[in-house]
Write a protein that holds these residues in place. Structure first.
Motif, PDB file in Angstrom:
ATOM      1  N   THR A   1       0.881  -1.119  -0.104  1.00 11.17           N
ATOM      2  CA  THR A   1      -0.085   0.028   0.046  1.00 11.17           C
ATOM      3  C   THR A   1       1.158   1.311  -0.147  1.00 11.17           C
ATOM      4  OG1 THR A   1      -0.058  -0.011   2.365  1.00 11.17           O
ATOM      5  CG2 THR A   1      -1.987  -1.097   1.119  1.00 11.17           C
ATOM      6  N   PHE A   2       0.315   2.322  -0.690  1.00 14.69           N
ATOM      7  CA  PHE A   2       0.961   3.558  -0.597  1.00 14.69           C
ATOM      8  C   PHE A   2       0.144   4.555   0.024  1.00 14.69           C
ATOM      9  CE2 PHE A   2       2.902   0.882  -3.866  1.00 14.69           C
ATOM     10  CZ  PHE A   2       4.300   1.423  -3.964  1.00 14.69           C
ATOM     11  N   PRO A   3       0.691   5.812   0.285  1.00 14.55           N
ATOM     12  CA  PRO A   3      -0.153   7.040   0.926  1.00 14.55           C
ATOM     13  C   PRO A   3      -1.323   7.256   0.184  1.00 14.55           C
ATOM     14  CG  PRO A   3       2.247   7.519   0.846  1.00 14.55           C
ATOM     15  CD  PRO A   3       2.183   6.245   0.194  1.00 14.55           C
ATOM     16  N   ALA A   4      -2.517   7.597   0.949  1.00 16.29           N
ATOM     17  CA  ALA A   4      -3.539   7.705   0.136  1.00 16.29           C
ATOM     18  C   ALA A   4      -4.230   9.008   0.657  1.00 16.29           C
ATOM     19  CB  ALA A   4      -4.457   6.641   0.641  1.00 16.29           C
ATOM     20  N   ASP A   5      -3.419   9.953   1.258  1.00 18.62           N
ATOM     21  CA  ASP A   5      -4.039  11.372   1.440  1.00 18.62           C
ATOM     22  C   ASP A   5      -3.933  12.138   0.155  1.00 18.62           C
ATOM     23  OD1 ASP A   5      -1.449  13.103   1.735  1.00 18.62           O
ATOM     24  OD2 ASP A   5      -1.067  11.066   2.901  1.00 18.62           O
ATOM     25  N   SER A   6      -4.508  13.477   0.285  1.00 22.25           N
ATOM     26  CA  SER A   6      -4.674  14.115  -0.797  1.00 22.25           C
ATOM     27  C   SER A   6      -3.557  15.235  -1.073  1.00 22.25           C
ATOM     28  CB  SER A   6      -5.905  14.851  -0.702  1.00 22.25           C
ATOM     29  OG  SER A   6      -6.262  15.747   0.557  1.00 22.25           O
ATOM     30  N   THR A   7      -2.419  15.146  -0.243  1.00 21.66           N
ATOM     31  CA  THR A   7      -1.492  15.945  -0.545  1.00 21.66           C
ATOM     32  C   THR A   7      -0.662  15.915  -1.689  1.00 21.66           C
ATOM     33  OG1 THR A   7       0.211  14.609   0.631  1.00 21.66           O
ATOM     34  CG2 THR A   7      -1.235  15.909   2.188  1.00 21.66           C
ATOM     35  N   VAL A   8       0.069  16.908  -2.153  1.00 16.65           N
ATOM     36  CA  VAL A   8       0.701  17.108  -3.619  1.00 16.65           C
ATOM     37  C   VAL A   8       1.841  15.990  -3.439  1.00 16.65           C
ATOM     38  CG1 VAL A   8       2.418  18.411  -4.990  1.00 16.65           C
ATOM     39  CG2 VAL A   8       0.181  19.513  -3.834  1.00 16.65           C
ATOM     40  N   LEU A   9       2.473  15.938  -2.271  1.00 19.60           N
ATOM     41  CA  LEU A   9       3.542  14.889  -2.221  1.00 19.60           C
ATOM     42  C   LEU A   9       3.089  13.554  -2.187  1.00 19.60           C
ATOM     43  CD1 LEU A   9       6.491  13.850  -1.638  1.00 19.60           C
ATOM     44  CD2 LEU A   9       5.903  14.323   0.771  1.00 19.60           C
ATOM     45  N   SER A  10       1.785  13.133  -1.548  1.00 19.83           N
ATOM     46  CA  SER A  10       1.133  11.718  -1.856  1.00 19.83           C
ATOM     47  C   SER A  10       0.642  11.625  -3.069  1.00 19.83           C
ATOM     48  CB  SER A  10       0.052  11.605  -0.933  1.00 19.83           C
ATOM     49  OG  SER A  10       0.605  11.728   0.464  1.00 19.83           O
ATOM     50  N   LYS A  11       0.170  12.391  -3.923  1.00 21.43           N
ATOM     51  CA  LYS A  11      -0.424  12.308  -5.097  1.00 21.43           C
ATOM     52  C   LYS A  11       1.016  12.093  -6.154  1.00 21.43           C
ATOM     53  CE  LYS A  11      -4.489  15.156  -4.808  1.00 21.43           C
ATOM     54  NZ  LYS A  11      -5.143  16.546  -5.367  1.00 21.43           N
ATOM     55  N   GLU A  12       2.037  12.859  -5.953  1.00 24.62           N
ATOM     56  CA  GLU A  12       3.228  12.272  -6.842  1.00 24.62           C
ATOM     57  C   GLU A  12       3.654  10.875  -6.528  1.00 24.62           C
ATOM     58  OE1 GLU A  12       4.256  14.111  -9.355  1.00 24.62           O
ATOM     59  OE2 GLU A  12       2.872  15.657  -9.173  1.00 24.62           O
ATOM     60  N   ILE A  13       3.506  10.592  -5.372  1.00 27.07           N
ATOM     61  CA  ILE A  13       4.202   9.321  -5.033  1.00 27.07           C
ATOM     62  C   ILE A  13       3.430   8.361  -5.577  1.00 27.07           C
ATOM     63  CG2 ILE A  13       4.682   7.671  -3.371  1.00 27.07           C
ATOM     64  CD1 ILE A  13       5.574   9.644  -1.319  1.00 27.07           C
ATOM     65  N   ASN A  14       2.066   8.465  -5.619  1.00 25.48           N
ATOM     66  CA  ASN A  14       1.042   7.517  -6.314  1.00 25.48           C
ATOM     67  C   ASN A  14       0.975   7.215  -7.750  1.00 25.48           C
ATOM     68  OD1 ASN A  14      -1.202   6.029  -4.541  1.00 25.48           O
ATOM     69  ND2 ASN A  14      -0.705   7.955  -3.431  1.00 25.48           N
ATOM     70  N   LYS A  15       1.522   8.409  -8.203  1.00 22.87           N
ATOM     71  CA  LYS A  15       1.872   8.389  -9.908  1.00 22.87           C
ATOM     72  C   LYS A  15       2.983   7.385 -10.315  1.00 22.87           C
ATOM     73  CE  LYS A  15       0.393  13.119 -10.720  1.00 22.87           C
ATOM     74  NZ  LYS A  15       1.153  14.492 -11.212  1.00 22.87           N
ATOM     75  N   THR A  16       3.708   6.860  -9.163  1.00 24.31           N
ATOM     76  CA  THR A  16       4.933   6.073  -9.466  1.00 24.31           C
ATOM     77  C   THR A  16       4.669   4.677  -9.144  1.00 24.31           C
ATOM     78  OG1 THR A  16       6.014   6.063  -7.122  1.00 24.31           O
ATOM     79  CG2 THR A  16       6.413   7.861  -8.545  1.00 24.31           C
ATOM     80  N   VAL A  17       3.392   4.487  -8.845  1.00 23.40           N
ATOM     81  CA  VAL A  17       3.138   3.018  -8.197  1.00 23.40           C
ATOM     82  C   VAL A  17       3.262   2.041  -9.397  1.00 23.40           C
ATOM     83  CG1 VAL A  17       0.935   1.604  -7.556  1.00 23.40           C
ATOM     84  CG2 VAL A  17       1.521   3.698  -6.567  1.00 23.40           C
ATOM     85  N   ALA A  18       2.944   2.370 -10.556  1.00 20.07           N
ATOM     86  CA  ALA A  18       3.137   1.282 -11.892  1.00 20.07           C
ATOM     87  C   ALA A  18       4.545   0.741 -11.935  1.00 20.07           C
ATOM     88  CB  ALA A  18       2.633   2.132 -13.166  1.00 20.07           C
ATOM     89  N   LYS A  19       5.351   1.614 -11.444  1.00 25.56           N
ATOM     90  CA  LYS A  19       7.053   1.365 -11.728  1.00 25.56           C
ATOM     91  C   LYS A  19       7.484   0.658 -10.413  1.00 25.56           C
ATOM     92  CE  LYS A  19       7.737   4.492 -15.522  1.00 25.56           C
ATOM     93  NZ  LYS A  19       8.378   5.521 -15.775  1.00 25.56           N
ATOM     94  N   THR A  20       6.518   0.546  -9.292  1.00 28.33           N
ATOM     95  CA  THR A  20       7.219  -0.071  -8.079  1.00 28.33           C
ATOM     96  C   THR A  20       8.111  -1.398  -7.982  1.00 28.33           C
ATOM     97  OG1 THR A  20       6.750  -0.774  -5.939  1.00 28.33           O
ATOM     98  CG2 THR A  20       5.190  -1.417  -7.621  1.00 28.33           C
TER      99      THR A  20
END
Length: 776
Positions: A164-183
């Motif tokens: 699981t990755f951060p699920a909050d709505s902050t800019v940082l969390s959103k940018e991290i979630n954009k990288t999930v496909a390449k985990t």
């Protein structure tokens, strides 16, 4: 009739000597201790596959400490040296060097921290997902030597159940979630601490590409939960609560300041410097250049700076800018700083502090040399360099040189070689062309113009004038791939004086080599494009590394086609009264390096080349043909004396040696290299190859390439020493021929001729090559 018993006796004594050398190391072992000879890991598991066991075994054995004394052919010569040399009285001198640099301090059982190794095994196993691993050990003593066997029960390896990755709505969390496909954390893959660390680095690298300049991998934590599913773990990627506020923000570039002539010793306030109107030039929007003495034209930064005002910070552009500024070759130091803006949120100013090299330099170089063709000599070079010739980081070089080579031996009359010449080169840090050249490489693409002249005097033979010029481009895709395209390279060779002696040989109707001698002193005009491509990863710390260089050389192809030149039928065209050369030439140099361990490797090379004359040429110009032999080629044969094919140079009627050249070249080399001590390396090598002609020549029978070419391969081999002094490598190679292509067919292998006791054989066959650097 007694050869067999004698050989058995020799073998017995050799084996006895080796045994005694091996035993001599154990007599120095202290009472109650043992010489430690290494450790092994025994994996006890019915559930692991063979490959998994081997993988875990290799990793665990590699982590154990200390390492036993090094061995060579089952012996420990370095330990033997250490034991045999008494303790030196001072920490310097030959005796100290021999004992502590050549020798190796013994490793005893008392030096092994077994509990530490047991903990190390269990920690390493847990880091690979074997959370229930246990380890024990056995010591295996024998004759004052001891081995340690570690018995390891890894049990079940835990797999990843969920990530699981951060699920909050902050800019940082959103940018991290954009990288999930390449985990790198994949469900059902084994738990691996190294992969978890790499995942943190991957997320950090992605964020750095998207404005998070102050973020750090330590701001991330990956929590592990093994309670939900048996033998599986849940991973939770989380931003630490104590992550600084700056690390959570995206930053863009506001202003850019470039100090073109920055002095590291300057202690004045940098901001006051920037605000001084007399020093500051507005280059672009919000971009300023501080260059009071106007040493540089601002255009050089167009191709070096990858940031502009308003850009989101990007680490790749950050590093690319620094690399390009350094690779301009004009700046000695390049510093960079990002400073938070005083008035704007989430913005900072970029500062570049550039310290130039001294623009002008003069260098004197002297060189002494010797080669296997019985020549010794020297060279003197005067080099003048300007690193900012037109105020745009252009590099201008001028070289004046003179050289002399004396023939000090050999079976033919001596003809010394004198050379004097000059070279001029101007390189621009950009591509000058009617088209736009885009490159995102860290290496600045370049345009180069070169001019050169050389006067060569072969005493008692001839003198030549050699003029050359070229225009072209150099660019690197990356650190591994490089291109060198000369759109036009022109060479003009003109003889000035031909001695009566040389003329008599080349005009002698009874001399079969007359035509070959004539071509050496003919006027030659060569022009056309030349392209070189180089790939190398030999600088990388890998077990397998490669080098490749490919050459394509074209001369007058379009000119010959338009003019309809046909030299074979007597229709040879000229330019200003000189027949121009028309040909296609290609050469490929492939090298492979296999690293055996930290002190040894196998290096191999294969070279293949073809040069085909056509149209306006019946023969290849002499300076463009292939040659073999010498210190960097087939070392058992003198430079440029081998070939073509099975031609026997001993049959030449000339009173002097002339270089043997060919239109086709095949060469292969294999060399085993071993480091003995810090500066001394040894090598054993085998070289093979030859050159051939496309067309049979009356004066060189057997020189034409045919289906029987394999029988005409020359082979040689030998031993070498390499003295590595860091700043240079001095190489000594002693070699002998194994196969001589101009002997009668069926008799070309020459092992039966080897006779080290014969002075004449040693003179004719022992080839000592002294050179700088490795042959390949």
């Amino acid at each position: 009739m007694n050869r067999l018993p004698q050989q058995l006796n020799k073998a017995f004594f050799a084996a006895t000597a080796l045994f005694l050398v091996g035993c001599s190391n154990t007599k120095f072992v202290p009472q109650g201790d043992y010489l430690y000879t290494g450790a092994s890991v025994n994996i006890i598991s019915d559930s692991l596959s063979k490959s998994k066991k081997n993988e875990l075994k290799k990793e665990l054995e590699g982590s154990l400490t200390p390492k036993p004394n090094s061995t060579f052919l089952g012996l420990r010569p370095k330990l033997w040296v250490y034991n045999r040399v008494s303790e030196p009285k001072k920490e310097s001198g030959f005796k100290y060097w021999l004992k502590y640099k050549v020798g190796e301090k013994p490793v005893y059982l008392s030096d092994v921290d077994i509990p530490f190794n047991l903990d190390l095994i269990e920690n390493t196993g847990e880091n690979r997902g074997y959370f229930n691993i246990t380890a024990s050990y056995d010591t295996l003593p024998k004759n004052k030597r001891v081995k340690i066997k570690y018995n390891v029960s890894p049990r079940t390896q835990y797999l990843i159940n969920k990530v699981t990755f951060p699920a909050d709505s902050t800019v940082l969390s959103k940018e991290i979630n954009k990288t999930v496909a390449k985990t790198m954390l994949k469900v059902n893959e084994p738990f691996n601490l190294d992969v978890i660390k790499a995942e943190r680095e991957r997320i950090d690298a992605t964020l750095k590409e998207n404005g998070f300049y102050y973020f750090d991998p330590d701001n991330l934590i990956i929590q592990v939960d093994s309670t939900e599913v048996r033998h599986k773990v849940d991973l939770n990627v989380k931003i630490k609560n104590n992550t600084p506020e700056l690390a959570r923000k995206q930053f863009t570039i506001d202003k850019i300041y470039i100090f073109s002539d920055y002095n590291l010793r300057n202690t004045r306030n940098r901001r006051r410097l920037v605000r001084a109107d007399v020093d500051t030039l507005l280059w672009k929007e919000n971009s300023y250049i501080i260059d009071p003495k106007e040493k540089f034209r601002p255009q050089i930064y167009d191709r070096a700076l990858y940031f502009k005002s308003g850009d989101l910070y990007n680490r790749s552009n950050h590093n690319l800018t620094l690399s390009r500024l350094i690779n301009l070759g004009t700046f000695k130091f390049v510093k960079n700083q990002f400073v938070l803006s005083d008035s704007l949120a989430n913005k900072f100013d970029a500062y570049y502090y550039l310290t130039p090299h001294e623009f002008k330099s003069l260098r004197l170089e002297t060189l002494g040399k010797s080669n296997s063709a019985s020549y010794v000599g020297g060279e003197v070079n005067f080099n003048w360099r300007h690193r900012n010739f037109l105020r745009g980081a252009e590099l201008f070089t001028a070289t004046l040189y003179t050289a002399i080579d004396f023939q000090v031996g050999g079976n033919r009359e001596s003809n010394n070689i004198y050379r004097v010449g000059s070279k001029f080169s101007l390189t621009w840090p950009r591509i000058i062309a009617p088209f736009k050249f885009e490159s995102s490489s860290a290496f600045v693409p370049r345009t180069r113009v070169e001019l050169g002249y050389e006067f060569q005097n072969r005493t008692q033979l001839y003198t030549l004038h050699n003029f050359n010029a070229s225009f072209g481009y150099l660019w690197k895709e990356n650190a591994l791939r490089e291109h060198d395209l000369k759109l036009l390279e022109v060479t003009y060779i003109s003889p000035e004086k031909i001695t009566d002696k040389y003329r008599a040989d080349m005009e002698d109707p009874n001399n079969p080599n007359a035509r070959a001698l004539q071509r050496v002193v003919e006027k030659q005009l060569i022009f056309g494009p030349v392209y070189n491509y180089t790939f190398t990863n030999t600088m990388l710390p890998k077990k397998h590394t490669f080098y490749y260089r490919g050459l394509l050389d074209l001369s007058a192809n379009l000119t010959g086609l338009i003019s309809g030149a046909n030299a074979e039928e007597g229709d040879q065209k000229t330019i200003l009264g000189v027949a121009y050369s028309q040909y296609i030439k290609t050469e490929h140099d492939f090298r492979y390096y296999l690293k055996l361990d930290e002190t040894s490797q196998i290096a191999s090379r294969f070279i293949g080349g073809v040069a085909y004359p056509y149209g306006n040429s019946v023969y290849m110009p002499f300076v463009k043909q292939f040659f073999v032999g010498g210190s960097n080629s087939i070392r058992a044969f003198r430079a440029r004396t081998l070939g073509p094919g099975s031609y026997d140079p001993r049959t030449s009627a000339s009173s002097f040696f002339h270089d043997q050249a060919g239109d086709i070249k095949l060469e292969a080399n294999v060399e085993y290299r071993k480091k003995l001590v810090s500066f001394l390396n040894v090598a054993a090598f085998v070289d093979a190859g030859n050159v051939w002609l496309f067309n049979e020549e009356e004066g060189r029978p057997g020189g034409k390439f045919s289906s029987d070419f394999l029988s005409e391969i020359a082979v040689g081999g030998g031993l070498g020493l390499r003295f590595d002094f860091n700043i240079l490598i001095l190489r000594l190679d002693l070699s002998i021929p194994f196969r001589i292509p101009y002997y009668e067919k069926g008799e070309r292998w020459s092992f039966n001729e080897i006779d080290f006791s014969s002075k004449q054989w040693r003179r004719d066959n022992l080839m000592l090559n002294i050179a700088i650097g490795y042959p390949f």
